[in-house]
Motif scaffolding. Structure first.
Motif, mmCIF file in Angstrom:
data_model
loop_
_atom_site.group_PDB
_atom_site.id
_atom_site.type_symbol
_atom_site.label_atom_id
_atom_site.label_comp_id
_atom_site.label_asym_id
_atom_site.label_seq_id
_atom_site.Cartn_x
_atom_site.Cartn_y
_atom_site.Cartn_z
ATOM 1 N N GLN A 285 0.807 -1.224 0.000
ATOM 2 C CA GLN A 285 0.000 0.000 0.000
ATOM 3 C C GLN A 285 0.837 1.269 0.000
ATOM 4 O O GLN A 285 0.314 2.351 -0.258
ATOM 5 N N ARG A 327 -0.452 3.777 -2.471
ATOM 6 C CA ARG A 327 -0.956 3.101 -3.668
ATOM 7 C C ARG A 327 -2.117 3.874 -4.307
ATOM 8 O O ARG A 327 -2.150 4.084 -5.523
ATOM 9 N N GLU A 328 -3.069 4.280 -3.487
ATOM 10 C CA GLU A 328 -4.240 4.979 -4.018
ATOM 11 C C GLU A 328 -3.839 6.277 -4.710
ATOM 12 O O GLU A 328 -4.311 6.587 -5.809
#
Length: 337
Positions: A285, A327-328
């Motif tokens: 992430q 990650r987003e």
């Protein structure tokens, strides 16, 4: 640098070439000179695609190729809307397309497209590697998979007009190159790892035996230009300095060849390196780095690629900036072309 408006072909890691004939209202794609799919385009209020003709290739391959072409052609494009007579089963199962509330309408999101691992990722078992917690060096962390060998990532950078690829470092083949790079005064001022061939063989051999660090060579058009270390942060010396997740990855970066320096080259290789690490294991992430706090140029380059500085902190050997990219955020702001 290539002008994306002039694109007529895109190369794929397989060696195949995707060709296109695009107008304001129509897109015809071919693969290796063989017709693939023809689409009608409606560009307002958002880009809508309707199949005019599809040839003998599998539907999933044709849909993927069209999405790749349109996203690479326009890095600002965030969504494609497909209008289809039949449900695209393969594309729905893979996540390439997502059903909407309107019957017969499906969307492809840039943020989802670039998370699909193929064809960019080399052979990798990391994503499906089972989780088992172990203790090493006094730290509890997931058991790490066997490290890959050979090429792990390849993509044609349409903006740069060059292949960008990553392969694992091979000591016998790369030692002299690594030694030359580390003894470059510009590199040595930040890495402080100058030394003899014997010292560098020992350095690389130690990392090769360390399951938490992967040593990589970055290439443009298959010519080595950079050295990277990708490490699992949970087992690294950085772990005590922030709330480390089990699958966070960290990076150390070194550009050795002078002709491959500059912001446009950094934008290409840094985005490729981060893209590889997020594809390698979907449980990752965050990607982190800890450049020297006074390395303003590198920190600036990282800001340009959506990293943020979480804080500054003191390692025993340097004052460091904790750079972090989620990650987003990476995929939401993804400008890969």
């Amino acid at each position: 640098m290539s002008n994306l408006n002039d694109l007529s072909t895109l190369a794929l890691p397989s060696g195949s070439v995707l060709g296109a004939d695009e107008t304001q209202t129509r897109l015809s794609l071919s693969l290796e000179g063989q017709p693939l799919i023809t689409l009608r385009l409606k560009r307002e209020p958002e880009l809508q695609l309707q199949v005019e003709e599809r040839f003998s290739r599998p539907a999933g391959q044709a849909f993927w190729a069209a999405c790749y072409w349109l996203f690479a052609r326009d890095p600002a494009c965030q969504r494609l809307v497909w209008c289809l007579d039949e449900p695209p089963t393969e594309a729905l199962l893979s996540g390439l397309l997502v059903a909407t509330d309107i019957v017969g309408q499906y969307r492809c999101e840039r943020t989802l497209f670039w998370q699909l691992p193929q064809p960019w990722l080399g052979t990798s078992i990391t994503a499906s590697y089972p989780q088992q917690r172990v203790i090493s060096g006094g730290k509890r962390h997931p058991l790490r998979p066997v490290k890959p060998r050979g090429e792990v990532y390849r993509r044609f950078d349409a903006r740069l007009g060059a292949w960008v690829s990553l392969r694992t470092l091979e000591i016998d083949n790369d030692l002299v190159r690594f030694n030359r790079w580390q003894n470059n005064p510009r590199v040595a001022s930040f890495w402080q790892e100058e030394g003899s061939l014997e010292q560098h063989r020992e350095y690389l051999s130690k990392l090769d035996a360390d399951p938490h660090t992967l040593t990589l060579i970055g290439c443009f058009d298959d010519q080595p230009f950079a050295y990277f270390e990708a490490y699992w942060a949970k087992e690294d010396r950085i772990a005590p300095f922030y709330d480390t997740d089990d699958y966070d990855r960290g990076i150390h970066m070194l550009v050795g060849e002078e002709n491959h320096r500059g912001p446009h080259k950094v934008a290409s290789w840094l985005s490729a390196l981060v893209h590889y690490l997020f594809l390698d294991d979907p449980r990752t992430q965050r990607v982190v780095a800890e450049p020297r706090a006074d390395n303003a140029k590198m920190i600036g380059y990282m800001h340009n690629q959506c990293f943020h500085c979480e804080k500054e902190f003191d390692f025993p050997h340097k004052r460091a900036a904790l750079m972090m990219l989620g990650r987003e955020r990476f995929f939401d702001r993804c400008s890969l072309a």
